[in-house]
Design a protein around this motif. Structure first.
Motif, PDB file in Angstrom:
ATOM      1  N   PHE A   7       8.669   1.315   3.386  1.00 35.95           N
ATOM      2  CA  PHE A   7       7.601   2.104   2.771  1.00 35.95           C
ATOM      3  C   PHE A   7       7.882   2.340   1.295  1.00 35.95           C
ATOM      4  O   PHE A   7       6.967   2.323   0.467  1.00 35.95           O
ATOM      5  CB  PHE A   7       7.452   3.445   3.500  1.00 35.95           C
ATOM      6  N   SER A  42       7.088  -0.749  -0.654  1.00 35.01           N
ATOM      7  CA  SER A  42       5.645  -1.000  -0.750  1.00 35.01           C
ATOM      8  C   SER A  42       4.942  -0.021  -1.680  1.00 35.01           C
ATOM      9  O   SER A  42       3.855  -0.303  -2.185  1.00 35.01           O
ATOM     10  CB  SER A  42       5.011  -0.919   0.643  1.00 35.01           C
ATOM     11  N   GLY A  43       5.563   1.134  -1.900  1.00 33.45           N
ATOM     12  CA  GLY A  43       4.957   2.150  -2.755  1.00 33.45           C
ATOM     13  C   GLY A  43       3.847   2.928  -2.081  1.00 33.45           C
ATOM     14  O   GLY A  43       3.124   3.693  -2.725  1.00 33.45           O
ATOM     15  N   ASP A  44       3.689   2.767  -0.787  1.00 33.33           N
ATOM     16  CA  ASP A  44       2.637   3.445  -0.032  1.00 33.33           C
ATOM     17  C   ASP A  44       3.283   4.372   0.996  1.00 33.33           C
ATOM     18  O   ASP A  44       3.906   3.912   1.953  1.00 33.33           O
ATOM     19  CB  ASP A  44       1.758   2.418   0.665  1.00 33.33           C
ATOM     20  N   LYS A  91       1.580   7.142   2.486  1.00 34.44           N
ATOM     21  CA  LYS A  91       0.595   7.995   3.175  1.00 34.44           C
ATOM     22  C   LYS A  91       0.843   8.087   4.672  1.00 34.44           C
ATOM     23  O   LYS A  91       0.506   9.086   5.317  1.00 34.44           O
ATOM     24  CB  LYS A  91      -0.820   7.513   2.903  1.00 34.44           C
ATOM     25  N   ASP A  92       1.455   7.034   5.263  1.00 35.37           N
ATOM     26  CA  ASP A  92       1.731   7.070   6.698  1.00 35.37           C
ATOM     27  C   ASP A  92       3.012   7.824   7.034  1.00 35.37           C
ATOM     28  O   ASP A  92       3.310   8.048   8.217  1.00 35.37           O
ATOM     29  CB  ASP A  92       1.818   5.637   7.246  1.00 35.37           C
ATOM     30  N   PRO A 133       1.359  11.883  -4.329  1.00 35.07           N
ATOM     31  CA  PRO A 133       2.096  10.679  -3.934  1.00 35.07           C
ATOM     32  C   PRO A 133       3.334  10.415  -4.780  1.00 35.07           C
ATOM     33  O   PRO A 133       4.325   9.884  -4.275  1.00 35.07           O
ATOM     34  CB  PRO A 133       1.060   9.557  -4.096  1.00 35.07           C
ATOM     35  N   TYR A 188      -3.737  14.038  -4.512  1.00 34.78           N
ATOM     36  CA  TYR A 188      -4.569  12.917  -4.097  1.00 34.78           C
ATOM     37  C   TYR A 188      -5.017  13.101  -2.650  1.00 34.78           C
ATOM     38  O   TYR A 188      -4.278  13.627  -1.834  1.00 34.78           O
ATOM     39  CB  TYR A 188      -3.800  11.598  -4.224  1.00 34.78           C
ATOM     40  N   TRP A 212      -6.335  10.809   0.532  1.00 33.39           N
ATOM     41  CA  TRP A 212      -6.496   9.404   0.946  1.00 33.39           C
ATOM     42  C   TRP A 212      -7.694   9.273   1.886  1.00 33.39           C
ATOM     43  O   TRP A 212      -7.893  10.084   2.752  1.00 33.39           O
ATOM     44  CB  TRP A 212      -5.230   8.919   1.635  1.00 33.39           C
TER      45      TRP A 212
END
Length: 766
Positions: free
Chosen positions: A702, A705-707, A709-710, A722, A764, A766
């Motif tokens: 994660f 990937s730079g993501d 949110k999960d 984030p 932010y 999502w």
């Protein structure tokens, strides 16, 4: 007392129309006060808290001052003429017919005036309300040290001596934002309010350890250059330190002179490095001078000089050159080739080299990650094998003693003292201090017929952290009526002391220390004070009754907000989570790096992180392992401390333990704050239960990937920052790595502070 000024909740000398003041509290035009009448108070505020008049500052020397009325030493809060005292004969204060207040010396010279011209019929009164704020263009000054707003709008402490000028608070090692400040403001104002909060327009926010209580307070630059907040003990008239800016006094510039090194041995001590001697045998402030002649002419030869290593030592500032990623030998070569170079500081790892032209602000600290190499002529014949004393942070019983944390919120384990030779001197001094305090309390608790003045003296020594009587705590808790928690070591009750402080009182069970032993153990913990640590106010030891008195924290522990089925009202928002993560890191950093008694908590977990009404984090139960009975049969695993799921792998491997065990535990807690799930009790990914180390590998994906949110707690419904979440995930992964690769708590604080200013930005979704 005339050597410093104070920022306090302060009444002002105010010129008002005659009808505004009562005759007892005012001075009318044409009236005066002679210095010979100094024992008679000139003005008193309406509530009697403040007095004004002539104050004796020396033999036949007086200042015109305002002071606290009900203090033992008449604490001055303002002086008109601190640097120009007037004669003790025929000097006077006069409110002339122009409405101007003037201070006149014996020879008729006006040494100070109020620069007011209110005209005839005006009066002078002393108010008991209002605050003296620190604003642009004003300074709080004590000797060569001052508190002021710099040109970048940041509130700073500076040493401005005859030879050098340097800023020492906030730390110049970090940026404005890393220090939790901002230079994006123009108001330049700092105020101490009635509840013990000190705030400034650069986002500095600190509070006294007794914040919220109604008492007189002052913020003072003391003679040693440290900025401290004091609260008045109304019963004794003495002052209690409730906050200070500098935890390590050697970080205050100017305490020791040029070419000197500041150390704790265990108290503050100035010393000369090899090749240097005191300039004045009676005054350390004048520094040290070299035993050799410094000359930069054609006779200077590189081969005539060598370096003496001073481990964990630095001379802060005044760098000649700065180089990075170079070897120690290359750093030596650079200094040798510069005639004016007096030495250099070298930090291994990154290979940082700081050459020094002059040697100011010297200090030695076992936590400093570098060494100083002082440049000396070989002809002096000084050995190059000089080694300073080293200290280690450890929970291992075979390494020098430190303070440890408890194995659970209410459980306690044992630890043995094993001082090394170089701590013997400190131990002897500490024992003498404890003997003095313990003896004083024996006198008080045994109700001997001692003089009242002596009794008050003993109470002044211990008025911040003290012994309570069982009767006091019975009254405070309503005969132990309101239970707020319990555990293996005792039951906790809510109570209210006579000074209106709300406290948590813990009744200890299976505890056999006597009063003297308990005082010796508690005295260390009682000195620890940080806004992110639960404060201990004292203890009680009567017969078989052993009780601890803590600061009461309103919002219970972090686990109650993170785990389980919570209502939307009790779900902590992202901004609160980040604040809790940062506050916890700051508290641990203080224990590991700043307090004089190094502490490893050894049981960092959400249950031991309490929350205030503002959701500030306060770490509980640090240091309590010292209180368990040594050799107790109920604690067979004397080396294993902590809670399963939060314990670092080195515990199970029976490896030497140091502060990195807390870093590991913090990493687990950080993941739990981030995800809102109990990571420590097992992780399920795609329906499969995996180990924490496997989960870390998943988290790294994660991160790459730079993501995230999960990963973030789904109950927040995407409302989070984030960038902050990425930093928290990165820090958590680093904390859960191999022991030697884990960051320090100081490193973690810096990482979190770097993105703390984003906390006010819209989150932010999502």
């Amino acid at each position: 007392m005339a050597r410093f000024l104070s920022l306090i909740i302060l009444p002002m000398l105010t010129i008002l129309p005659f009808s505004y003041a009562s005759p007892q509290l005012m001075l009318s035009t044409g009236s005066s006060l002679l210095v010979e009448e100094y024992r008679q108070t000139f003005l008193v505020s309406p509530n009697g808290d403040f007095s004004c008049g002539f104050y004796e500052v020396g033999r036949n020397a007086f200042s015109f001052s305002i002071w606290f009325t009900n203090t033992v030493d008449k604490t001055i809060v303002w002086s008109a003429n601190p640097k120009s005292p007037v004669n003790g004969r025929s000097s006077m204060v006069l409110l002339n017919h122009d409405g101007n207040l003037v201070l006149i010396d014996v020879n008729g010279t006006v040494t100070w005036d109020s620069k007011t011209s209110s005209g005839k019929g005006t009066t002078l009164v002393l108010l008991d309300i209002g605050n003296l704020p620190l604003t642009r263009g004003t300074r709080l000054v004590s000797g060569y040290n001052s508190l002021y707003f710099d040109n970048d709008n940041v509130l700073r402490l500076m040493y401005d001596g005859p030879d050098i000028s340097s800023i020492y608070w906030p730390s110049a090692d970090y940026t404005v934002f890393q220090n939790g400040r901002t230079n994006y403001n123009s108001s330049r104002i700092a105020v101490l309010d009635a509840e013990g909060y000190f705030r400034s327009s650069d986002l500095l926010k600190v509070k006294s350890s007794d914040w919220g209580t109604v008492t007189k307070r002052r913020l003072t630059i003391d003679y040693d250059g440290n900025l401290r907040m004091y609260s008045l003990n109304a019963s004794s008239g003495s002052w209690i330190v409730t906050w200070e800016a500098i935890a390590k006094m050697c970080n205050v510039h100017g305490l020791c002179g040029q070419n000197e090194i500041c150390k704790y041995l265990p108290s503050l001590h100035c010393s000369c490095p090899p090749g240097y001697e005191m300039t004045d045998q009676q005054n350390w402030k004048k520094g040290c001078r070299p035993k050799f002649i410094k000359s930069c002419n054609r006779s200077y030869k590189v081969e005539d000089f060598e370096f003496i290593k001073l481990p964990h030592t630095d001379f802060y500032g005044f760098d000649r050159t700065y180089n990075q990623s170079i070897s120690l030998e290359e750093c030596k070569k650079i200094c040798l080739e510069i005639c004016s170079c007096s030495g250099f500081t070298y930090k291994t790892g990154p290979g940082l080299c700081f050459t020094k032209v002059i040697l100011f602000n010297g200090y030695s600290n076992p936590n400093f990650p570098g060494d100083n190499y002082i440049k000396l002529p070989k002809k002096l014949g000084i050995s190059t094998s000089i080694v300073s004393r080293k200290s280690h942070l450890t929970c291992n019983r075979n390494i020098p003693q430190i303070v440890e944390g408890s194995s659970s919120m209410y459980g306690m384990n044992s630890v043995d003292k094993n001082w090394t030779t170089y701590y013997v001197f400190a131990a002897i001094l500490g024992a003498l201090v404890l003997l003095f305090i313990g003896t004083g309390w024996w006198f008080l608790s045994s109700k001997q017929n001692i003089p009242k003045s002596m009794e008050e003296g003993y109470r002044m020594v211990t008025n911040q952290f003290r012994m309570f009587t069982l009767q006091e705590l019975r009254e405070a808790t309503g005969k132990f009526k309101e239970e707020i928690g319990r555990g293996g070591s005792g039951i906790v009750y809510r109570g209210v002391l006579k000074d209106k402080r709300v406290v948590a009182v813990k009744k200890l069970t299976n505890f056999s220390y006597n009063q003297e032993e308990l005082w010796a153990e508690m005295s260390i913990i009682g000195r620890i004070n940080h806004m992110n640590l639960v404060r201990m106010w004292g203890f009680c030891s009567e017969d078989h009754h052993k009780l601890l008195v803590y600061e009461y924290v309103e919002n219970e522990s972090l686990d109650r907000y993170l785990f389980g089925n919570l209502s939307s009202e009790r779900l902590i928002a992202w901004s609160q989570r980040f604040k809790i993560a940062l506050g916890t890191a700051r508290g641990l950093a203080y224990l590991h790096h700043e307090c004089l008694e190094w502490v490893i908590h050894c049981d960092v977990k959400p249950e031991n992180i309490l929350l205030t009404r503002d959701f500030e984090a306060k770490i509980a139960d640090f240091g309590l392992a010292k209180l368990s009975k040594r050799g107790s049969s109920s604690f067979k695993l004397t080396h294993m401390r902590g809670t399963m799921g939060y314990m670092a792998p080195e515990w199970a491997l029976n490896l030497p333990i140091n502060a990195k065990v807390d870093v590991y535990s913090y990493g687990v807690v950080l993941l739990e704050i981030l995800t809102g799930t109990r990571i420590s009790s097992g992780i399920t990914v795609d329906g499969m239960e995996i180990e924490l180390r496997q989960f870390v590998q998943v988290l790294k994906q994660f991160l790459e990937s730079g993501d995230v949110k999960d990963i973030v707690d789904h109950r927040l419904q995407g409302h989070f920052n984030p960038e902050q979440a990425m930093v928290m995930l990165q820090v958590a992964i680093a904390c859960l790595g191999e022991k030697n690769s884990r960051p320090t708590m100081n490193d973690i604080v810096i990482e979190l502070l770097a993105c703390a200013d984003q906390d006010d930005h819209p989150a932010y979704s999502w």
